[in-house]
Each structure stands twice: as structure tokens, then as C-alpha cells.
Scaffold this motif. Structure first.
Motif: not given
Length: 837
Positions: A118-123, A452-455, A492-493, A504-509
Motif C-alpha cells: 500500500a505504501s511501497k515502503g521496504r518497512s 514522527n516524520f517518515n519519507y 511519499q511523506l 497525514a500521507i502525501f505521495a507523488a510521481r
């Protein structure tokens, strides 16, 4: 280059800031094991109660939660099929590490599994916290299925339009706009695209991976293009394979069943030396399709397909090496390949897939914060052919008096225009598809956090090199490759807002395509994470870029042409080249456990879609009555592309962009756990659309009237499924039923509809159980209730027997066009799991 430098500098600044933060914070770490066996457990979700902090265990069962302020925390662990764990309070101090080891007890409870798609994070993240509707087929479901066909399990997911085209063939679509040539759901395996190069169709049956090597399959509903690129338009299917270092042993499976089915599969996995894992897999499957022969029309003449081969077989295998290179980092090298023979359904008739090979090489590096990969995929076939076109060609030779042998032989490449062998000319109407295409792809992705800010930031490159050897693409004699390059940058932030459990989540490509230039694809979401579940509101955009086939197709002597360059007509008017199709989605969802033994997953969505890629349309429908004809494709005279036609340009089938429509629906999933051994699952999905019939941009076929057939919705309005699952001691079993409401389906020449004389296709009114255009209309799809039953017994840790019956009561199950009615099927498998010493 400037973009790449900017991203590199941003990564460096984030890394420095992250390091500074870490010196003023503490860490909780530990190992998670199975209480019964003592084995380490990868992929377990570990979180801190009352916070949004958490992590997933790695291949060694180790988790690490960093950047913790001074204070007391309680550690919680959840994993599919195991009871949850919650620790006593532990104290964290800056610069120090606290160890909390965890043992989990097996149960049937599910709902807190870990996902990555869903977030494509490796974690990984808890499925309830994912910013999308996501469904999971886990290892337990796979291992208890008595079938080589993993696609069958997709029928048990909500929001998914599942169809079966035969014994082996299955298909999936999400939230409408289905077709017999569907490319709107992206398929990936371990981060690589599992799609054909020229068509972008999913590998499906050609995928080299066997069931026993799949850890889980995650299905994301709705647009995912902001993270995964073009063609993750309606959804994503992401398959994740097993790591041999924590799934050691040898698995041998032998099975058989009705329709002459036989399957044999092998998986060997071992840690051959410390930190080095090896796995080798292989499988062979064969069987016979249900009896069905499609009707082919040539003018007023009707005939059955020739060259029909109902037997299917697939040979596949993979090999992989996994290296632990220290500091929680891995290098993984994989190869896989398959060879397939079966019948494939398209919107221009059925294809006989002959010895179609797919191969890939992939290299990956992954660490706690960095992921990189490079892969090479290639596709090859020399003898695949279109049965519809070959049958038409055959009829022209037989009608002119040629022998049976010569008519069959020449039907692969030619069509006869004449009344006798001595009076006529052979036209270029080749029915054979050859393919010798390749894809090169690379990706780099970095993820980290500051407090608590992930990117997550990443870059992807893809180079598609298509070659049809001059059979179905505009690559002349096959010596000129068609090359398309794409490069994308994504970010993705994610920020915990610190009050009310809000995140809050924001992603862009930003994606640049050789043909279609730059496209910006955003996604945003607001989540409220609570103790009993998570509410989310999201916005996402998806695009479907035209495939190489859409742009550069050349079939049957130039009658069917791709529209990558546009067309000029004899009256001076022009037809624009095709552009990207877009969808924008608003979604409100909830996933959680409002009651201790009830898991709820619900969502409602509203889509805004426009610039559809049409089915193949004749762009000069009035040519034979004195209307304009095509004179050019781009700058090339049409006579050069239709050199064997008496009047070039009076008939051209191609693709167009058209229309806009709003669609909407909701999905509801309920999992009720009666006890630790028995659970009940119910899914319901609703879908509908709003079409403005006064907007002539929705007139796909250019007849001056907007009809429902102009937009390929092709989706049932309602569908319901209900399942009972039992896991008691050594026995496991399930009963699963689904109802699919009847619905009309139009795709290319394929028609499956109730009678509606106000709608015409190919000049014919739509009438049930009659010829409509170039197809026989058997009536709507769906309209059935289907019951499947399965069960198995685990005799020991080493031997398991499982069996299943699909369509238990032999219902009339007609799921797709140009496909047989699906009858009752039975299958039994014997599986031996042998330890590696």
C-alpha cells in the motif's frame, strides 16, 4: 540529471538530520519466535501501544523500533494466525537500547497482518494502518489450497472482479472497465513487472513462480500509479516470494484431477552456509480444457474454429541466491522462466498460445533504509496464432476450391481473394504472432524518518524493446525494434500529527514517457488510527499509458493499425493520436475490530474517469457509401501499409480516446471468528456508474449516439460471497459460495448481453442467442451461484493430503466471453515437506 542531483542532495540532508535525531533517542529491539516450534518469525508487526511507532521483524525474526523519546512503553505484536502479545511497561532512555523478546501462540485470528504494497515502503505496516484498501492471500491459504492455480483464491476477495476462462485460465479486474484485453491492473512479483512487453498484459499463467514459493499476494484496490507508475490504473497485484534462509526444506507436490489434470511441483531451500541461502523451484502442469469451439464469421458464412488444441501445459522454474552482507543488508539474485501452451481470450477472438516463453533475471540489494534492483525480462514465441483470423483465411481457400491440406497450411499467413486457385490473388492476412521482446528496468528507493516524520523517495527506469518479427507490430521485417523509455521519480511523506491518532500521507510521481512526455500523479490521505481500527480518507490519481500494441499494432495486412501517430482522411479531417487515460478516486474506508472477534473492512469510493482508450473501431464507417477514407497514418501513406488491398484506406480499425464517466461503489468485508478453530467470512461489493448520454465525447463508435456499449463498464452491479473456514488439530477445510449478478459485456468483437434492439454492434441489433456483429451472443455473463468445497489432513509434519471440488453442484457458470461454461472440477494433491539436514 539536475533532478537526480536534487534528489541525491535531499537524501544526504535527510540522512544527516536522521543521524542527529537518533543520538537523542532510544531504541527497543528483540526477537519474535513461534511459541510451539521455537522458530523465528519474519514479517511480524510490532508496535508500541498508544503510539504510531512500530516495525516489522526481518528474516531473522528481529525487530527494531528507533527514535523513541524518554519514557515508558508497552510492546505489542500481532501476526496473521497467531494471538497478539502485549508486554509490561518498559523504560526507554536516550542513547540506550531495551530488549523485549516475544513468543506468539498460534490461533485462527486474522486482521492485523503486515503488508508492504500500500505504501511501497521496504518497512512493512499493519494492514489496518495502510492508506488504501488492500486484500491479502497469505501462506496458509495458499498451502491449504489443493490446486496449482493460485488465481482461484482471488475469487474470495472483495472488490475484485474475478473471472474464469477455463480449467486453467483466470482473470482479475478492479472496480469496472473490464475487457478481454485488460491492462488496467498491474501485476508485480518481488518488485519486478510481471507483464508482457508489447501488450502490458499480466503474465498470468506464464508467471514462473510456483505456489509453494509464494509468501503472500497483496491486492491493492484503486489507483496506485503514484507509487508504482503508469498502468497501476485500477489496482495492483503484488506477489512476494519466500526467503530460503527462513523457509528451509524440500517440498514435493503431486496432484491430479478431472479434465485430465496433472501437476508436479518441487521447491528446495537451504541456508547452504551462514548467511547464504539457495532455492530452486520447478513445476509442470497439464490438462484438457472444457469442450468449447467458438463461432467464426466470414461475411455471411459461419464456421467453427480450426486449429483448436484443447490440451494445455506449462513448464516453469526459478533459482535464487540470497546473501547476507551484514548490517541487516541482503543481495538477492534470481532467475526464472516458463514455457506455456494454452488458449487465450482477446477482444479480437481467441489465440492459440504456442510455446510462449518468458524469462527474467533480477538482482536486488536491500537494507534497513535502501532498496535497489535491476532486472531484465524477455519474451519469445514463434508459432502462436489467432484462431479467428486463421479460420477466416482457411474459408477463403476452401471456398475457392483449394485442397484441405493447402488451405490449412496457407491459412497461417494468407487470405485468398478469388473464385478459384487459378483466378485470384493471395492477400497478406497473417494470423501468426511472433515475439522477441525485452524489458530492462532499474529502481532505487530510500526510506527513513525524522522523529514522527517518515519519507520515501525513489527513482525508476524502464526500457521496453518490442519486436514482433514483422507479424503484429509496425517493425517492418522484424529488424527494427520499437523502443519506449520511461523514467519516474516518486516521493511519499508521512507525518503523525500528534493529536487524535491522526496521520497525514502525501505521495507523488513525476513520470516521463518517450511518447507521452511528463505526467504528474499525486496521492494524498488522512488517517485516524484508533485502538479498534483506522478510518481513512484518500485521494488518488491513476493513468493508463497506451501500450506499444495500442500505438504500433499492424495486423492482417494493415487493416488493424495502432494509433500512435494519428490519421488523415480524404476530406482533410484528422484523427488525433491516442493519449493517456486517467482516473481520479476519492475513497472513505474503515478497517478494524469493533468487537473482539469481528474484523470489519469497508470502503466507499467515487471515480472520475476520462480519455478512455477505446476498443478497436472502424474510423471510416461511411467509406463504402461514398464517405471519406484514410489517406495517411502520421506522415506515411496508407497505401504503403495496406499494399495488398484493392482500395487502401476504406477500412481501418484503430484505437481512440473518448469520453468521461463517473463510477462509484462500496465494498464490505466481515470476518467473524467463532473460536480459535472456526471463522466465517462475508464479502459484498456494489458498483454503478453515471453516464451523460448527451455528451457526444462518450460516442466511442462515432455513430452519433451515446450508448452503454460505448463505455466498457463490463462489471456486475452486485456480488456476494460467503465462506466457512475450519482449522482443527490436523484437519482443515472450507466451504465457499459466491453469487454474481448477471451483467452485459462488450469488448471488441465479443458480445454477451441481454436483448436490447436499441443497441447495435457491427450493424446488428443486440439479440440474445443470435449473431451480433462478428460474434454469437450467448446472453449476459454472471447470474449464477457457485459453491466450492475443500479440505485436507496433515498426517504429520511431513505429509499433507488436500482435495477440493470447484462448482460442487455443477451450476451453469458462464464467466467470460469466448470461453466455455465452467463445469464441476475435482482436484487432489499430496504434499511432502522434507527437512534439510
Amino acid at each position: 540529471m539536475r533532478k537526480l542531483v536534487t534528489i541525491t542532495l535531499f537524501c544526504a540532508l535527510m540522512f544527516i538530520a536522521s543521524s542527529a535525531w537518533a543520538q537523542n533517542s532510544g531504541t527497543i529491539t528483540g526477537t519474535v519466535t513461534d511459541e510451539e516450534t521455537g522458530e523465528v518469525m519474519p514479517g511480524v508487526n510490532v508496535s508500541l501501544v498508544g503510539t504510531t511507532k512500530g516495525a516489522a521483524t526481518d528474516k531473522s525474526g528481529i525487530y527494531k523500533i528507533t527514535d523513541l523519546a524518554n519514557g515508558q512503553y508497552r510492546v505489542k505484536a500481532t501476526y496473521l494466525g497467531f494471538g497478539s502479545f502485549e508486554s509490561d511497561p518498559v523504560t526507554v532512555e536516550a542513547g540506550k537500547t531495551v530488549t523485549v523478546d516475544i513468543q506468539l501462540e498460534k490461533t485462527v485470528w486474522s486482521g492485523n497482518e503486515v503488508v508492504v504494497s500500500a505504501s511501497k515502503g521496504r518497512s512493512a505496516e499493519k494492514i489496518t494502518d495502510a492508506p488504501a484498501t488492500i486484500e491479502v492471500i497469505d501462506d496458509q491459504q495458499l498451502s491449504q489450497s489443493a490446486s496449482f492455480n493460485t488465481g482461484e483464491l482471488l475469487s474470495r476477495l472483495k472488490g475484485v472482479d474475478y473471472v474464469r476462462t477455463g480449467v486453467y485460465g483466470t482473470g482479475i479486474n478492479v472496480r469496472g472497465f473490464n475487457s478481454a484485453f485488460n491492462t488496467k491492473v498491474l501485476q508485480m512479483t518481488d518488485g519486478r513487472l510481471s507483464t508482457l512487453i508489447a501488450t502490458e498484459l499480466p503474465f498470468g499463467l506464464m508467471e514462473p513462480k510456483i505456489k509453494e514459493d509464494i509468501a503472500r499476494t497483496e491486492v491493492v484496490l484503486g489507483p496506485s500509479a503514484a507509487l508504482y507508475g503508469p498502468n497501476a490504473h485500477n489496482g495492483l497485484i503484488n506477489t512476494i516470494s519466500k526467503d530460503p534462509r527462513n523457509t528451509e526444506g524440500t517440498t514435493v507436490v503431486v496432484g491430479g484431477g478431472s479434465q485430465e489434470q496433472f501437476t508436479g511441483r518441487l521447491r528446495y531451500a537451504d541456508e547452504i552456509t551462514e548467511g547464504v541461502g539457495l532455492k530452486i523451484t520447478g513445476g509442470y502442469t497439464r490438462g484438457k480444457e472444457f469442450a468449447y469451439t467458438d463461432t467464426v464469421y466470414f461475411g455471411s458464412q459461419a464456421s467453427r474454429e480450426i486449429g483448436l488444441e484443447p490440451d494445455f501445459d506449462v513448464l516453469k522454474g526459478e533459482a535464487g541466491l540470497y546473501f547476507d552482507v551484514g548490517d541487516e543488508s541482503d543481495i538477492i539474485l534470481n532467475y526464472g522462466g516458463s514455457n506455456s501452451n494454452y488458449i487465450g481470450v482477446t477482444n479480437a477472438g481467441r489465440n492459440n498460445i504456442k510455446d510462449w516463453q518468458v524469462h527474467y533475471l533480477q538482482g536486488r540489494f536491500s537494507s534497513e533504509n535502501l532498496f535497489m534492483q535491476v532486472n531484465h525480462t524477455w519474451s519469445k514465441t514463434d508459432d502462436t496464432f489467432a484462431m479467428n483470423q486463421r479460420t477466416q483465411n482457411y474459408l477463403t481457400f476452401k471456398n475457392a476450391g483449394f485442397s484441405e491440406e493447402e488451405a490449412r497450411e496457407r491459412s497461417f499467413t494468407e487470405q485468398w481473394a478469388g473464385s478459384s486457385p487459378s483466378n485470384g490473388v493471395a492477400l497478406d492476412r497473417g494470423s501468426v504472432f511472433k515475439d522477441d521482446s525485452r524489458r530492462l528496468a532499474a529502481e532505487v528507493q530510500y526510506n527513513n524518518n525524522i522523529g514522527n516524520f517518515n519519507y520515501i523517495i525513489g527513482a525508476q527506469y524502464q526500457r521496453d524493446i518490442a519486436n514482433s518479427k514483422g507479424t503484429y507490430l509496425l517493425d517492418s521485417d522484424g529488424n527494427s525494434d520499437i523502443v519506449i523509455n520511461q523514467i519516474g521519480f516518486s516521493v511519499q511523506l508521512e507525518k503523525t500529527l500528534g493529536f487524535g491518532g491522526l496521520k497525514a500521507i502525501f505521495a507523488a510521481r513525476g513520470d516521463n514517457h518517450d511518447k507521452y512526455g511528463f505526467n504528474f500523479i499525486p496521492k494524498a490521505g488522512l488517517l485516524r488510527v484508533g485502538e479498534k481500527g483506522t478510518w481513512r480518507f484518500t485521494y488518488g490519481k491513476g493513468i493508463a499509458a497506451p501500450t506499444i500494441l495500442n500505438m504500433e499494432m499492424n495486423l492482417f495486412g494493415g487493416i488493424v493499425l495502432g494509433n500512435g501517430e494519428g490519421f488523415t482522411l480524404s476530406d482533410g479531417s484528422t484523427i488525433d493520436p491516442i493519449d493517456v487515460e486517467t482516473i481520479q478516486t476519492l475513497e472513505l474506508g474503515y478497517k478494524g475490530t469493533p468487537l473482539s472477534n469481528l474484523f470489519v473492512d469497508a470502503n466507499a469510493y467515487y471515480n472520475f474517469s476520462e480519455d478512455f482508450l477505446s476498443p478497436l473501431n472502424n474510423i471510416v464507417p461511411q467509406a463504402f457509401s461514398g464517405g471519406p477514407i484514410v489517406t495517411k497514418r502520421g506522415d506515411q501513406p496508407i497505401s504503403e501499409l495496406q499494399s495488398g488491398i484493392v482500395q487502401p484506406g476504406d477500412f481501418v480499425l484503430t484505437y481512440l480516446n473518448y469520453g468521461k464517466v463517473n463510477t462509484y461503489g462500496f465494498d464490505l468485508g466481515l470476518n467473524y471468528f467463532i473460536n480459535d478453530e472456526i471463522s466465517i467470512k462475508m464479502n459484498y461489493s456494489y458498483f454503478d456508474f453515471s453516464l451523460d448520454k448527451s455528451d457526444l465525447s462518450n460516442d466511442a463508435n462515432g455513430d452519433g449516439e451515446v450508448q452503454t456499449t460505448d463505455l466498457p463498464i463490463n462489471t456486475p452491479k452486485n456480488k456476494i460471497s460467503l465462506g466457512l473456514n475450519v482449522n482443527k488439530d490436523k484437519f482443515f477445510g472450507s466451504i465457499f459460495g459466491r453469487w454474481v449478478q448477471s451483467y452485459n459485456f462488450f469488448s471488441g468483437i465479443n458480445v454477451a448481453s441481454e436483448t436490447n434492439r436499441d443497441i447495435t454492434v457491427g450493424g446488428d441489433p443486440v439479440v440474445e442467442n443470435a449473431r451480433v456483429g462478428r460474434d454469437w451472443n450467448d446472453g449476459p455473463l454472471g447470474g449464477f451461484v457457485n459453491i466450492d468445497i475443500s479440505g485436507g489432513y496433515k498426517f504429520s509434519d511431513y505429509v499433507t493430503v488436500s482435495a477440493q471440488v470447484t462448482n460442487l453442484f455443477g451450476s451453469e457458470v458462464r464467466e467470460f466471453v469466448a470461453s466455455p461454461t465452467i463445469g464441476r472440477m475435482a482436484m487432489i494433491e499430496l504434499k511432502a515437506n522434507l527437512p534439510t539436514f
